[in-house]
Structures are given as structure tokens and as C-alpha cells.
Design an enzyme around this catalytic site. Structure first.
Site, PDB file in Angstrom:
ATOM      1  N   SER A  18       0.836  -1.200   0.000  1.00  0.00           N
ATOM      2  CA  SER A  18       0.000   0.000   0.000  1.00  0.00           C
ATOM      3  C   SER A  18       0.878   1.261   0.000  1.00  0.00           C
ATOM      4  O   SER A  18       1.732   1.395  -0.862  1.00  0.00           O
ATOM      5  CB  SER A  18      -0.964  -0.051   1.188  1.00  0.00           C
ATOM      6  OG  SER A  18      -1.906   0.972   1.073  1.00  0.00           O
TER       7      SER A  18
ATOM      8  N   ASP B  70     -10.204  -3.854  -4.697  1.00  0.00           N
ATOM      9  CA  ASP B  70      -9.682  -2.837  -3.780  1.00  0.00           C
ATOM     10  C   ASP B  70     -10.604  -1.623  -3.662  1.00  0.00           C
ATOM     11  O   ASP B  70     -10.847  -0.924  -4.640  1.00  0.00           O
ATOM     12  CB  ASP B  70      -8.308  -2.376  -4.316  1.00  0.00           C
ATOM     13  CG  ASP B  70      -7.430  -1.764  -3.254  1.00  0.00           C
ATOM     14  OD1 ASP B  70      -7.985  -1.198  -2.280  1.00  0.00           O
ATOM     15  OD2 ASP B  70      -6.192  -1.843  -3.390  1.00  0.00           O
TER      16      ASP B  70
ATOM     17  N   HIS C 137      -8.361  -4.557  -0.254  1.00  0.00           N
ATOM     18  CA  HIS C 137      -7.123  -3.857   0.112  1.00  0.00           C
ATOM     19  C   HIS C 137      -6.268  -4.542   1.186  1.00  0.00           C
ATOM     20  O   HIS C 137      -5.050  -4.566   1.085  1.00  0.00           O
ATOM     21  CB  HIS C 137      -7.433  -2.425   0.543  1.00  0.00           C
ATOM     22  CG  HIS C 137      -6.199  -1.567   0.589  1.00  0.00           C
ATOM     23  ND1 HIS C 137      -5.441  -1.306  -0.533  1.00  0.00           N
ATOM     24  CD2 HIS C 137      -5.575  -0.941   1.611  1.00  0.00           C
ATOM     25  CE1 HIS C 137      -4.406  -0.559  -0.197  1.00  0.00           C
ATOM     26  NE2 HIS C 137      -4.457  -0.321   1.091  1.00  0.00           N
TER      27      HIS C 137
END
Ligand code: NAG
Ligand code: NAG
Length: 298
Positions: free
Chosen positions: A105, A223, A279
Site C-alpha cells: 500500500s 480494492d 485492500h
């Protein structure tokens, strides 16, 4: 005495040659996460160690404690974090011959910044998992296409995201990317616009990025944390609106080769992969087959 020293020498040569089968790995966690807690990074690191016995995995920790690391991921400017990370890596004798890097991320764009600013020791393969290489324009879990409130929230964030004090104290604003006002983004973004060579072209960034043997970017199809999720592959909203997304290959960044990505693609170094994760999800089978087996066993 000489004999003993000789045995030791032989042993250490032996271990260097035969036990360092795998290139060391450096991992960098995401926003509001820490290097080592078990459900997240700790679990992933132990899976990698189990899969590649003997591999050295360094989980970057910015600060003394895990709490510092957590807080710093939210409030310490990326420039400073990268400086600290560069220092940790340069001081680590186990990384002197180079390493492979995995960013998670937010850690993706920080790790890329590290590649561009800290070429020694050599980062060989850079893997980014649900990164935000073109930043974000949206709030996690808030879908601006289906909920008008979410678009209002974006406009609200636009009001303060590029203020100097906010840029200095809240990391996500350094990769807040307003596609409706390019001037505001270029003059306001203190991190992303710089490492993407959008303010001006820094040849050092291009040169250092070319040193990578592979640059692997993984986009998660489910996501809802990265808006738009195409940012994981350097895709982003076309300038002047916030619905239609253009791919890396359609972008000015690529076409004019501002960052050297076209050159890397032509050299076969770019790998754009996707999975169907959300995510924060992680599935060992996919990660082993597409990442570990393909890029981390050298
Ligand atoms: C370009 O990037 C390098 C590496 O971070 C940095 O040392 C240098 O100051 C930058 N150049 C300019 C003109 O900002
Ligand atoms: C991703 O979303 C699809 C469609 O909603 C769903 O079928 C699939 O199970 C999701 N993937 C994961 C890993 O949860």
C-alpha cells in the site's frame, strides 16, 4: 590456532556460499500499520521465511518502537522516512550485496522513492502490492461514483490537502492527487509530484529506477481502499475530471517517458499483475505462485 582460524574461515566461506541461497528481502508496511504485528506484516514475513528457508527478511521499522513506527507512518513526511530507511539499509551488512523490496500500500510509493533516492546498496526487484503510484483521489471505502457524498468529501479534502502545514503533518496528503486542478497538485504535493518527476525532471530518479532488474506492480481488483485502484499500476483519472481513468500506457508520464517507465517496459522490466483481493487481504497461495516463485527465489 592457525588451524582453528582456518576452519572458521572455511566455515564462513561455506555458509556465505551455500546458505545465502536467496537474495535478502526488505518489506515496508502501509499507512497506520506496523512492521511486525502478527495479523498483518508479521504473518506475511513468517510465510516468506517458511517458504524460502534461510532467507533474510528485514521489516522496516521507522522509529524505535512499533508504536513509533505506526505513528510515523501517519505523520512523518515521506522524505524523512526514506532518509531513515536508506540509513537502516546502508548500515545492514546482510544487505550489502543487494536486496529485493516489497512495498505494501503506502509502503509501495515509499519503497519506490527509496529506489529513486537511495541506489546503494542495490535494490534488485521492486514489488508493490496495491500501491498508489499515481496517488489517490478519494476516501477509502467511499465510492464517489455511486455515492454523491463521497464526491463532496473529495472537494472538501481539496480545500486543505495542499496546505504546507497539512503536507508536513499528514502523510496521505503528500500523495493526494486532485485531477481537477493540476496547478494546485503540482505546486502543493510535496512527495508524489516530486518522485513522479512532474514538477521537473530529475535525471537521478530516472537513472536509479533503471537500476532495477524488475518492477512488479500488483493491482487488487476488489480494492476499495485505493481510489482509483488503477493507481496501483500508475493509472489515474484523465486530467480535468474524476470518473474516467487512463492507463499507464495512455498517460503523459509514460508517453513522454518522464520517469523512464517506457524504457523499463521496453527492456522487459515492468510486470503488471493483478489478483482479486480487497485492500487488506492476503492469500498465501497466490503470493507464493506469482510473487515468491517468480521473483524472490533468485
Ligand atoms: C534529484 O534527486 C536526487 C536524489 O534524491 C537529489 O539528491 C537531487 O537533489 C535532486 N535534484 C534536484 C534538482 O532536485
Ligand atoms: C472479489 O469480488 C468478487 C465479486 O464481488 C467476489 O466474487 C470475490 O470472492 C472477491 N474476492 C475475494 C478474494 O474476496
Amino acid at each position: 590456532m592457525f588451524f582453528v582460524a582456518k576452519i572458521f574461515f572455511t566455515l564462513s566461506v561455506f555458509t556465505t556460499v551455500f546458505c545465502e541461497a536467496y537474495t535478502p528481502i526488505v518489506m515496508w508496511h502501509g499507512l497506520a500499520d506496523t512492521c511486525c504485528l502478527y495479523p498483518s506484516q508479521g504473518k506475511i514475513a513468517s510465510f516468506i521465511r517458511k517458504t524460502l528457508p534461510g532467507v533474510y527478511v528485514l521489516q522496516l521499522k521507522i522509529g524505535i518502537t512499533q508504536l513509533d513506527d505506526f505513528v510515523n507512518s501517519i505523520v512523518m513526511h515521506p522524505d524523512k522516512q526514506i532518509e531513515i530507511a536508506c540509513n537502516i539499509i546502508q548500515k545492514d551488512p546482510l544487505l550489502a550485496n543487494g536486496y529485493n523490496a516489497i512495498g505494501w500500500s503506502q509502503g509501495s510509493q515509499l519503497m519506490r522513492g527509496l529506489a529513486q533516492r537511495c541506489p546503494e546498496p542495490k535494490m534488485k526487484t521492486l514489488i508493490t502490492m496495491s500501491g498508489q503510484h499515481q496517488g489517490v483521489y478519494g476516501f477509502p471505502l467511499c465510492d464517489p461514483i455511486t455515492k454523491p457524498f463521497c464526491d463532496w468529501l473529495r472537494q472538501f479534502i481539496n480545500q486543505f490537502a495542499y496546505l504546507r502545514i497539512v503536507q508536513k503533518t499528514f502523510v496521505p496528503t503528500t500523495y493526494w492527487h486532485n485531477p481537477l486542478n493540476k496547478e494546485a497538485y503540482l505546486s502543493g504535493s510535496t512527495y508524489l509530484a516530486d518522485i513522479n518527476n512532474e514538477k521537473y525532471i530529475n535525471q537521478t530518479y530516472i537513472k536509479n529506477l533503471q537500476l532495477l532488474e524488475n518492477f512488479v506492480m500488483v493491482k487488487y481488483e476488489n480494492d476499495t481502499g485505493v481510489i482509483p485502484k488503477e493507481s496501483s499500476w500508475f493509472g489515474f483519472y484523465k486530467e480535468g475530471q474524476s470518473i474516467q481513468v487512463e492507463s499507464l500506457y495512455e498517460s503523459e508520464l509514460y508517453i513522454t517517458d518522464r520517469l523512464g517507465l517506457k524504457q523499463m517496459n521496453e527492456a522487459g522490466k515492468l510486470h503488471l499483475l493483478s489478483n482479486d483481493w480487497q485492500h487488506t487481504q492476503f492469500y498465501e497461495d497466490w503470493f507464493k505462485e506469482y510473487i515468491i516463485d517468480k521473483f524472490l527465489t533468485n
